[in-house]
Scaffold this active site. Structure first.
Site, PDB file in Angstrom:
ATOM      1  N   SER A   1     -48.443  28.104  22.576  1.00  0.00           N
ATOM      2  CA  SER A   1     -48.180  26.935  23.295  1.00  0.00           C
ATOM      3  C   SER A   1     -49.247  26.040  22.912  1.00  0.00           C
ATOM      4  CB  SER A   1     -48.102  26.934  24.425  1.00  0.00           C
ATOM      5  OG  SER A   1     -48.092  25.900  25.229  1.00  0.00           O
TER       6      SER A   1
ATOM      7  N   TYR B   1     -51.484  29.969  32.834  1.00  0.00           N
ATOM      8  CA  TYR B   1     -50.587  30.235  32.081  1.00  0.00           C
ATOM      9  C   TYR B   1     -51.123  29.796  30.623  1.00  0.00           C
ATOM     10  CZ  TYR B   1     -46.892  29.181  28.864  1.00  0.00           C
ATOM     11  OH  TYR B   1     -46.018  28.891  27.677  1.00  0.00           O
TER      12      TYR B   1
ATOM     13  N   LYS C   1     -51.720  32.378  27.086  1.00  0.00           N
ATOM     14  CA  LYS C   1     -51.441  32.334  25.661  1.00  0.00           C
ATOM     15  C   LYS C   1     -52.692  32.405  24.665  1.00  0.00           C
ATOM     16  CE  LYS C   1     -47.271  31.737  26.317  1.00  0.00           C
ATOM     17  NZ  LYS C   1     -46.228  32.970  25.749  1.00  0.00           N
TER      18      LYS C   1
HETATM   19  P1  NAD Z   1     -37.555  31.533  29.355  1.00  0.00           P
HETATM   20  O1  NAD Z   1     -38.085  31.866  30.865  1.00  0.00           O
HETATM   21  O2  NAD Z   1     -36.318  30.932  29.497  1.00  0.00           O
HETATM   22  O3  NAD Z   1     -37.276  32.942  28.450  1.00  0.00           O
HETATM   23  C1  NAD Z   1     -38.164  34.045  28.594  1.00  0.00           C
HETATM   24  C2  NAD Z   1     -37.481  35.412  28.663  1.00  0.00           C
HETATM   25  O4  NAD Z   1     -38.367  36.499  28.926  1.00  0.00           O
HETATM   26  C3  NAD Z   1     -36.492  35.159  30.144  1.00  0.00           C
HETATM   27  O5  NAD Z   1     -35.154  35.511  29.511  1.00  0.00           O
HETATM   28  C4  NAD Z   1     -37.109  36.029  30.835  1.00  0.00           C
HETATM   29  O6  NAD Z   1     -36.031  36.868  31.656  1.00  0.00           O
HETATM   30  C5  NAD Z   1     -37.886  37.103  30.092  1.00  0.00           C
HETATM   31  N1  NAD Z   1     -39.006  38.097  30.298  1.00  0.00           N
HETATM   32  C6  NAD Z   1     -40.176  37.568  31.219  1.00  0.00           C
HETATM   33  N2  NAD Z   1     -40.829  38.429  31.504  1.00  0.00           N
HETATM   34  C7  NAD Z   1     -40.301  39.486  31.225  1.00  0.00           C
HETATM   35  C8  NAD Z   1     -40.876  40.975  30.795  1.00  0.00           C
HETATM   36  N3  NAD Z   1     -41.911  41.314  31.577  1.00  0.00           N
HETATM   37  N4  NAD Z   1     -39.887  41.863  30.296  1.00  0.00           N
HETATM   38  C9  NAD Z   1     -38.582  41.334  29.804  1.00  0.00           C
HETATM   39  N5  NAD Z   1     -38.425  40.148  29.829  1.00  0.00           N
HETATM   40  C10 NAD Z   1     -39.024  39.121  30.302  1.00  0.00           C
HETATM   41  O7  NAD Z   1     -38.621  30.645  28.436  1.00  0.00           O
HETATM   42  P2  NAD Z   1     -38.673  30.031  27.263  1.00  0.00           P
HETATM   43  O8  NAD Z   1     -38.854  28.597  27.492  1.00  0.00           O
HETATM   44  O9  NAD Z   1     -37.471  30.423  26.310  1.00  0.00           O
HETATM   45  O10 NAD Z   1     -40.043  30.561  26.590  1.00  0.00           O
HETATM   46  C11 NAD Z   1     -40.009  31.565  25.787  1.00  0.00           C
HETATM   47  C12 NAD Z   1     -41.721  31.796  25.367  1.00  0.00           C
HETATM   48  O11 NAD Z   1     -41.954  30.634  24.804  1.00  0.00           O
HETATM   49  C13 NAD Z   1     -42.488  32.154  26.565  1.00  0.00           C
HETATM   50  O12 NAD Z   1     -43.426  33.071  26.197  1.00  0.00           O
HETATM   51  C14 NAD Z   1     -43.081  30.818  26.954  1.00  0.00           C
HETATM   52  O13 NAD Z   1     -44.403  31.019  27.383  1.00  0.00           O
HETATM   53  C15 NAD Z   1     -43.196  30.341  25.614  1.00  0.00           C
HETATM   54  N6  NAD Z   1     -43.367  28.711  25.419  1.00  0.00           N
HETATM   55  C16 NAD Z   1     -42.441  27.971  26.056  1.00  0.00           C
HETATM   56  C17 NAD Z   1     -42.504  26.682  26.085  1.00  0.00           C
HETATM   57  C18 NAD Z   1     -41.595  25.790  26.758  1.00  0.00           C
HETATM   58  O14 NAD Z   1     -41.826  24.739  27.160  1.00  0.00           O
HETATM   59  N7  NAD Z   1     -40.210  26.285  27.140  1.00  0.00           N
HETATM   60  C19 NAD Z   1     -43.588  26.057  25.429  1.00  0.00           C
HETATM   61  C20 NAD Z   1     -44.463  26.863  24.771  1.00  0.00           C
HETATM   62  C21 NAD Z   1     -44.263  28.381  24.672  1.00  0.00           C
HETATM   63  C1  WQD Z   2     -43.599  15.968  29.802  1.00  0.00           C
HETATM   64  C2  WQD Z   2     -44.373  14.518  30.377  1.00  0.00           C
HETATM   65  C3  WQD Z   2     -45.273  14.642  32.431  1.00  0.00           C
HETATM   66  C4  WQD Z   2     -41.980  15.755  34.843  1.00  0.00           C
HETATM   67  C5  WQD Z   2     -45.314  21.796  29.623  1.00  0.00           C
HETATM   68  C6  WQD Z   2     -46.464  23.046  29.603  1.00  0.00           C
HETATM   69  C7  WQD Z   2     -46.743  23.398  28.558  1.00  0.00           C
HETATM   70  C8  WQD Z   2     -45.571  23.640  27.681  1.00  0.00           C
HETATM   71  C9  WQD Z   2     -44.324  22.672  27.926  1.00  0.00           C
HETATM   72  C10 WQD Z   2     -45.193  26.082  27.841  1.00  0.00           C
HETATM   73  C11 WQD Z   2     -45.564  14.286  30.997  1.00  0.00           C
HETATM   74  C12 WQD Z   2     -44.138  13.790  32.399  1.00  0.00           C
HETATM   75  C13 WQD Z   2     -42.710  15.323  33.574  1.00  0.00           C
HETATM   76  C14 WQD Z   2     -41.407  14.641  35.741  1.00  0.00           C
HETATM   77  C15 WQD Z   2     -42.826  13.221  34.584  1.00  0.00           C
HETATM   78  N1  WQD Z   2     -44.822  24.845  28.214  1.00  0.00           N
HETATM   79  N2  WQD Z   2     -43.214  14.159  33.590  1.00  0.00           N
HETATM   80  N3  WQD Z   2     -41.909  13.525  35.518  1.00  0.00           N
HETATM   81  O1  WQD Z   2     -46.433  19.329  30.855  1.00  0.00           O
HETATM   82  O2  WQD Z   2     -46.211  18.406  28.420  1.00  0.00           O
HETATM   83  O3  WQD Z   2     -45.851  20.673  29.011  1.00  0.00           O
HETATM   84  O4  WQD Z   2     -44.216  22.325  29.115  1.00  0.00           O
HETATM   85  O5  WQD Z   2     -46.228  26.462  27.123  1.00  0.00           O
HETATM   86  O6  WQD Z   2     -47.727  24.351  28.293  1.00  0.00           O
HETATM   87  O7  WQD Z   2     -47.650  22.494  30.384  1.00  0.00           O
HETATM   88  O8  WQD Z   2     -44.306  19.186  29.730  1.00  0.00           O
HETATM   89  O9  WQD Z   2     -41.851  18.472  30.357  1.00  0.00           O
HETATM   90  O10 WQD Z   2     -43.634  19.004  32.251  1.00  0.00           O
HETATM   91  O11 WQD Z   2     -43.821  16.958  31.160  1.00  0.00           O
HETATM   92  O12 WQD Z   2     -43.339  11.834  34.479  1.00  0.00           O
HETATM   93  O13 WQD Z   2     -40.499  15.301  36.578  1.00  0.00           O
HETATM   94  O14 WQD Z   2     -43.308  14.035  31.296  1.00  0.00           O
HETATM   95  O15 WQD Z   2     -46.439  13.975  33.217  1.00  0.00           O
HETATM   96  O16 WQD Z   2     -46.279  13.337  30.512  1.00  0.00           O
HETATM   97  P1  WQD Z   2     -45.657  19.134  29.549  1.00  0.00           P
HETATM   98  P2  WQD Z   2     -43.197  18.315  30.893  1.00  0.00           P
END
Ligand code: NAD
Ligand code: WQD
Length: 333
Positions: free
Chosen positions: A124, A148, A152
């Site tokens: 991330s 979190y 990562k």
């Molecule tokens: P999500 O929660 O939709 O998907 C994660 C999936 O993993 C889910 O289906 C959940 O049931 C499964 N899971 C969790 N722990 C598990 C375990 N121990 N065993 C088996 N299954 C398990 O999340 P996402 O948004 O699709 O994110 C996928 C990956 O990308 C995650 O590692 C997340 O940290 C990373 N990521 C997400 C974002 C984002 O904003 N969505 C940003 C950066 C990184």
């Molecule tokens: C985006 C912008 C908020 C909600 C998070 C995790 C990051 C990654 C992606 C996993 C910011 C603003 C938000 C609301 C708002 N996930 N906001 N009102 O915080 O950039 O990233 O998700 O790895 O690790 O921290 O994403 O969508 O929460 O926020 O004003 O109700 O929207 O302040 O500027 P963020 P977000």
């Protein structure tokens, strides 16, 4: 390739499964469904018109993981499974460290034992902390503000050390920026449990009338209009990035930013959503959210240079597709 996709029923995982199937890979999904629904698997099959193999297992369960590796010839792993709610990670740090780190270690160990040489990891942009934008892969990582983010950064280190000690075991660390949007079919998308933390699902739920008003967290940041700036990336672009990352993975450890390189403020995103969907989104400006940074966007040039991958979809498409999914989404499904 025959690819094991952990977390393949989740938001990013399901879109990636569709793209992998579209590119004629076979997939085995391992997911415990702690944050996803079994129906998503049928939708992946429906969109792609292909079959898949599914195991409902917890990937922190070493023997369950081992049994998948011993019964399938696997060519590569894409490890999405993880817990991802930043706020919850502060109140439940042990759950987050355990789930996200133990799963990575168990999968890496199984890969090394079974000589599975390709490992793609969901990292991330949060690992950059408050570095100067644009974030470049060569930057030193800064501490994140929550467990979190630390899971990562630690998983990246664990995988890097495992690759160094085991020549042949090759790793791609993909640092996602802010994934939003949904598949154009409207069949899969982001469906968070409870009240969303992230901006786009919050906006779509206000649009649907499930939530009354958006709260914009702060308008006194040093940005174009005072609101936070992020690099939003369409989830299908992100999914396509995984296909090339695993197909083109060469020996060693490779880090790629998966973003667009474009920053968009909260108010700009809101404006784009209203225009793309012709819906008014009421909002209030409230205090900053603790732990938020002002600006985050990628230098996305390395992925383009090395992998020939570039995000193609713009903010309007992200807003349109996110709304199409939310509109058709019924929680009872
Ligand atoms: P999500 O929660 O939709 O998907 C994660 C999936 O993993 C889910 O289906 C959940 O049931 C499964 N899971 C969790 N722990 C598990 C375990 N121990 N065993 C088996 N299954 C398990 O999340 P996402 O948004 O699709 O994110 C996928 C990956 O990308 C995650 O590692 C997340 O940290 C990373 N990521 C997400 C974002 C984002 O904003 N969505 C940003 C950066 C990184
Ligand atoms: C985006 C912008 C908020 C909600 C998070 C995790 C990051 C990654 C992606 C996993 C910011 C603003 C938000 C609301 C708002 N996930 N906001 N009102 O915080 O950039 O990233 O998700 O790895 O690790 O921290 O994403 O969508 O929460 O926020 O004003 O109700 O929207 O302040 O500027 P963020 P977000």
């Amino acid at each position: 390739m025959n690819i094991l996709v952990t977390g393949g029923a989740g938001y990013i995982g399901s879109h990636t499964c569709v793209e992998l199937l579209k590119n004629n890979h076979s997939i085995i999904i391992a997911d415990n469904l702690c944050n996803s629904k079994i129906e998503t698997l049928d939708r992946i099959k429906q969109i792609s018109n292909k079959e898949l193999t599914f195991y409902q297992i917890d990937v922190t369960d070493a023997s369950a993981v081992e049994s998948i590796f011993s019964s399938h010839q696997i060519d590569g792993v894409i490890h999405f499974a993880g817990l991802k709610a930043v706020g919850e990670s502060v109140s439940k740090p042990l759950e987050y460290y355990y789930n996200n780190i133990v799963s990575t270690m168990i999968l890496a160990k199984a890969c090394i034992t079974y000589k599975v040489n390709k490992f793609v990891f969901s990292s991330s942009a949060t690992v950059y902390g408050e570095n100067k934008v644009p974030f470049v892969e060569t930057m030193d990582l800064l501490p994140t503000t929550n467990p979190y983010g630390e899971t990562k950064a630690m998983s990246e280190r664990i995988l890097r050390d495992a690759a160094k000690a085991n020549p042949g075991f090759s790793v791609s660390l993909l640092r996602y920026f802010n994934p939003v949007g949904a598949h154009e079919s409207g069949l899969i998308g982001e469906a968070p449990n409870g009240i969303p933390n992230n901006l786009m699902p919050y906006v779509t739920q206000v649009a649907k009338g499930k939530l009354e008003k958006l709260r914009v967290f702060g308008n006194d940041y040093p940005t174009v209009d005072g609101t936070g700036v992020r690099d939003y990336i369409h989830v299908v672009d992100l999914a396509e990035g995984h296909v090339v990352a695993i197909e083109k993975l060469t020996e060693g450890v490779h880090i790629y930013n998966l973003g667009t390189g474009q920053g968009t403020s909260v108010l700009q995103l809101l404006q784009a959503f209203q225009e793309a969907n012709n819906i008014k989104i009421p909002y209030d400006i409230v205090d900053r959210r603790s732990g938020d940074i002002a600006i985050c966007y990628a230098d996305a040039s390395k992925a383009e240079r090395d992998l020939g991958w570039k995000a193609k979809r713009g903010v309007n498409e992200m807003c349109r597709d996110a709304w199409r999914f939310e509109k058709g989404y019924d929680e009872e499904q």
